[in-house]
Design a protein around this motif. Structure first.
Motif, PDB file in Angstrom:
ATOM      1  N   ILE A  23       0.862  -1.173   0.000  1.00  0.00           N
ATOM      2  CA  ILE A  23       0.000   0.000   0.000  1.00  0.00           C
ATOM      3  C   ILE A  23       0.898   1.222   0.000  1.00  0.00           C
ATOM      4  N   GLU A  24       0.687   2.101  -0.965  1.00  0.00           N
ATOM      5  CA  GLU A  24       1.556   3.270  -1.098  1.00  0.00           C
ATOM      6  C   GLU A  24       1.304   4.268   0.025  1.00  0.00           C
ATOM      7  N   SER A  25       2.368   4.850   0.555  1.00  0.00           N
ATOM      8  CA  SER A  25       2.298   5.822   1.639  1.00  0.00           C
ATOM      9  C   SER A  25       3.252   6.972   1.344  1.00  0.00           C
ATOM     10  N   PRO A  26       3.021   8.128   1.961  1.00  0.00           N
ATOM     11  CA  PRO A  26       3.961   9.236   1.776  1.00  0.00           C
ATOM     12  C   PRO A  26       5.344   8.861   2.309  1.00  0.00           C
ATOM     13  N   GLN A  27       6.380   9.281   1.604  1.00  0.00           N
ATOM     14  CA  GLN A  27       7.742   8.910   1.989  1.00  0.00           C
ATOM     15  C   GLN A  27       8.296   9.880   3.026  1.00  0.00           C
ATOM     16  N   TYR A  28       9.078   9.322   3.943  1.00  0.00           N
ATOM     17  CA  TYR A  28       9.656  10.146   4.996  1.00  0.00           C
ATOM     18  C   TYR A  28      10.974   9.567   5.460  1.00  0.00           C
ATOM     19  N   THR A  29      11.722  10.372   6.192  1.00  0.00           N
ATOM     20  CA  THR A  29      12.919   9.901   6.885  1.00  0.00           C
ATOM     21  C   THR A  29      12.726  10.131   8.377  1.00  0.00           C
ATOM     22  N   ILE A  30      13.234   9.204   9.168  1.00  0.00           N
ATOM     23  CA  ILE A  30      13.195   9.357  10.625  1.00  0.00           C
ATOM     24  C   ILE A  30      14.423  10.147  11.049  1.00  0.00           C
ATOM     25  N   VAL A  31      14.215  11.258  11.739  1.00  0.00           N
ATOM     26  CA  VAL A  31      15.332  12.098  12.144  1.00  0.00           C
ATOM     27  C   VAL A  31      15.577  12.059  13.654  1.00  0.00           C
ATOM     28  N   HIS A  32      14.607  11.538  14.393  1.00  0.00           N
ATOM     29  CA  HIS A  32      14.781  11.405  15.840  1.00  0.00           C
ATOM     30  C   HIS A  32      13.794  10.349  16.320  1.00  0.00           C
ATOM     31  N   SER A  33      14.229   9.470  17.220  1.00  0.00           N
ATOM     32  CA  SER A  33      13.344   8.415  17.697  1.00  0.00           C
ATOM     33  C   SER A  33      13.554   8.182  19.194  1.00  0.00           C
ATOM     34  N   GLU A  34      12.447   8.109  19.917  1.00  0.00           N
ATOM     35  CA  GLU A  34      12.464   7.735  21.329  1.00  0.00           C
ATOM     36  C   GLU A  34      11.480   6.595  21.531  1.00  0.00           C
ATOM     37  N   SER A  35      11.327   6.153  22.773  1.00  0.00           N
ATOM     38  CA  SER A  35      10.511   4.967  23.027  1.00  0.00           C
ATOM     39  C   SER A  35       9.046   5.159  22.650  1.00  0.00           C
ATOM     40  N   ASP A  36       8.525   6.379  22.782  1.00  0.00           N
ATOM     41  CA  ASP A  36       7.101   6.566  22.533  1.00  0.00           C
ATOM     42  C   ASP A  36       6.766   7.619  21.483  1.00  0.00           C
ATOM     43  N   PHE A  37       7.755   8.155  20.784  1.00  0.00           N
ATOM     44  CA  PHE A  37       7.468   9.029  19.645  1.00  0.00           C
ATOM     45  C   PHE A  37       8.687   9.105  18.742  1.00  0.00           C
ATOM     46  N   GLU A  38       8.446   9.567  17.522  1.00  0.00           N
ATOM     47  CA  GLU A  38       9.560   9.827  16.614  1.00  0.00           C
ATOM     48  C   GLU A  38       9.251  11.067  15.798  1.00  0.00           C
ATOM     49  N   VAL A  39      10.300  11.694  15.306  1.00  0.00           N
ATOM     50  CA  VAL A  39      10.166  12.869  14.455  1.00  0.00           C
ATOM     51  C   VAL A  39      10.566  12.450  13.048  1.00  0.00           C
ATOM     52  N   ARG A  40       9.708  12.784  12.081  1.00  0.00           N
ATOM     53  CA  ARG A  40       9.920  12.394  10.690  1.00  0.00           C
ATOM     54  C   ARG A  40       9.957  13.621   9.790  1.00  0.00           C
ATOM     55  N   LEU A  41      10.764  13.530   8.765  1.00  0.00           N
ATOM     56  CA  LEU A  41      10.770  14.533   7.708  1.00  0.00           C
ATOM     57  C   LEU A  41      10.054  13.936   6.504  1.00  0.00           C
ATOM     58  N   TYR A  42       8.884  14.484   6.185  1.00  0.00           N
ATOM     59  CA  TYR A  42       8.114  14.016   5.031  1.00  0.00           C
ATOM     60  C   TYR A  42       8.488  14.812   3.783  1.00  0.00           C
ATOM     61  N   ARG A  43       8.533  14.123   2.677  1.00  0.00           N
ATOM     62  CA  ARG A  43       8.793  14.768   1.401  1.00  0.00           C
ATOM     63  C   ARG A  43       7.534  15.515   0.929  1.00  0.00           C
ATOM     64  N   GLU A  44       7.704  16.318  -0.102  1.00  0.00           N
ATOM     65  CA  GLU A  44       6.551  16.997  -0.696  1.00  0.00           C
ATOM     66  C   GLU A  44       5.495  15.965  -1.087  1.00  0.00           C
ATOM     67  N   SER A  45       4.234  16.315  -0.899  1.00  0.00           N
ATOM     68  CA  SER A  45       3.172  15.372  -1.227  1.00  0.00           C
ATOM     69  C   SER A  45       1.884  16.124  -1.505  1.00  0.00           C
ATOM     70  N   VAL A  46       0.956  15.422  -2.163  1.00  0.00           N
ATOM     71  CA  VAL A  46      -0.365  15.976  -2.446  1.00  0.00           C
ATOM     72  C   VAL A  46      -1.419  15.082  -1.801  1.00  0.00           C
ATOM     73  N   TRP A  47      -2.371  15.713  -1.135  1.00  0.00           N
ATOM     74  CA  TRP A  47      -3.469  15.005  -0.475  1.00  0.00           C
ATOM     75  C   TRP A  47      -4.783  15.567  -0.986  1.00  0.00           C
ATOM     76  N   MET A  48      -5.800  14.720  -1.059  1.00  0.00           N
ATOM     77  CA  MET A  48      -7.150  15.195  -1.341  1.00  0.00           C
ATOM     78  C   MET A  48      -7.859  15.335   0.008  1.00  0.00           C
ATOM     79  N   SER A  49      -8.466  16.500   0.204  1.00  0.00           N
ATOM     80  CA  SER A  49      -9.015  16.850   1.519  1.00  0.00           C
ATOM     81  C   SER A  49     -10.530  16.999   1.463  1.00  0.00           C
ATOM     82  N   ALA A  50     -11.187  16.441   2.486  1.00  0.00           N
ATOM     83  CA  ALA A  50     -12.645  16.538   2.611  1.00  0.00           C
ATOM     84  C   ALA A  50     -12.980  17.286   3.892  1.00  0.00           C
TER      85      ALA A  50
END
Length: 217
Positions: A23-50
């Motif tokens: 299943i296709e998903s937006p691409q990202y890189t993990i830049v910081h990770s802890e036990s209960d959260f992580e910070v991701r850098l997402y690439r440019e993307s387009v979403w359809m919004s309702a």
């Protein structure tokens, strides 16, 4: 955090659409990770919004996605059928709805095949495309079904964790999309469900979102 797999479908979607395969998903890189959260850098993307006037998270997600589902099944000017992607994202803006209730925007990630020129939805669906620049988010995973009874609590848990971390001054819970709930599983998937709370992280360059230690997905 484990990388989420699968995808979200609301009860309006037939079971036959729950199929094996990537299943296709937006691409990202993990830049910081802890036990209960992580910070991701997402690439440019387009979403359809309702956008939706519902005052319940569950109803907003159900009816918002119903319109998005019509769109991907061909209710667009090209009559294009679009493959399901993950996650289905419900962005929540507390106090922006009727009588200071929350406002909701349900979003579908447009596959790479259509990113450059998404099919235009039929006007009666009241959908619009959002082009997001590269940006960082903090994500916290939680299990079970995302309900009216637990999404605020899960967002508060992320807020508390971030307030005690080095990212405290960079998160943007007060932004126009205060936080979002990302759902990755079909409603017919009862065990091992994966959801996430997302919140934007500001100051990407300062906070090291381009870290060379990032992992690409």
């Amino acid at each position: 955090m484990n990388r989420p797999r699968g995808f979200t479908l609301l009860a309006v979607v037939p079971l036959l659409l729950v199929v094996a395969g990537a299943i296709e998903s937006p691409q990202y890189t993990i830049v910081h990770s802890e036990s209960d959260f992580e910070v991701r850098l997402y690439r440019e993307s387009v979403w359809m919004s309702a956008p939706t006037d519902e005052i319940s998270f569950e109803k907003a997600t159900k009816f918002g996605f119903h319109r998005l589902f019509q769109y991907i099944q061909g209710a667009n000017l090209n009559s294009s059928r679009i493959r399901m992607t993950a996650p289905v994202l419900t962005s929540i803006v507390p106090g922006a709805g009727p009588l200071h209730s929350s406002a909701y925007f349900v979003r579908f990630y447009i596959p790479v095949k259509f990113q450059a020129s998404p099919p235009v939805p039929l006007p009666e669906l009241n959908l619009h495309s959002d082009r997001w620049g590269s940006h960082c988010i903090a994500a916290r995973q939680f299990s079970g079904f995302a309900r009216d009874s637990n999404v605020v609590k899960e967002a508060e848990k992320l807020a508390i964790t971030l307030s005690q971390s080095s990212w405290a001054n960079l998160t943007e819970f007060s932004d126009k999309n205060a936080y979002s709930i990302a759902q990755y599983n079909s409603p017919f998937h009862f065990i091992g469900r994966v959801n996430e709370v997302w919140v934007d992280v500001g100051g990407s360059e300062v906070s090291g979102c381009g870290s060379s230690h990032a992992y690409t997905y």
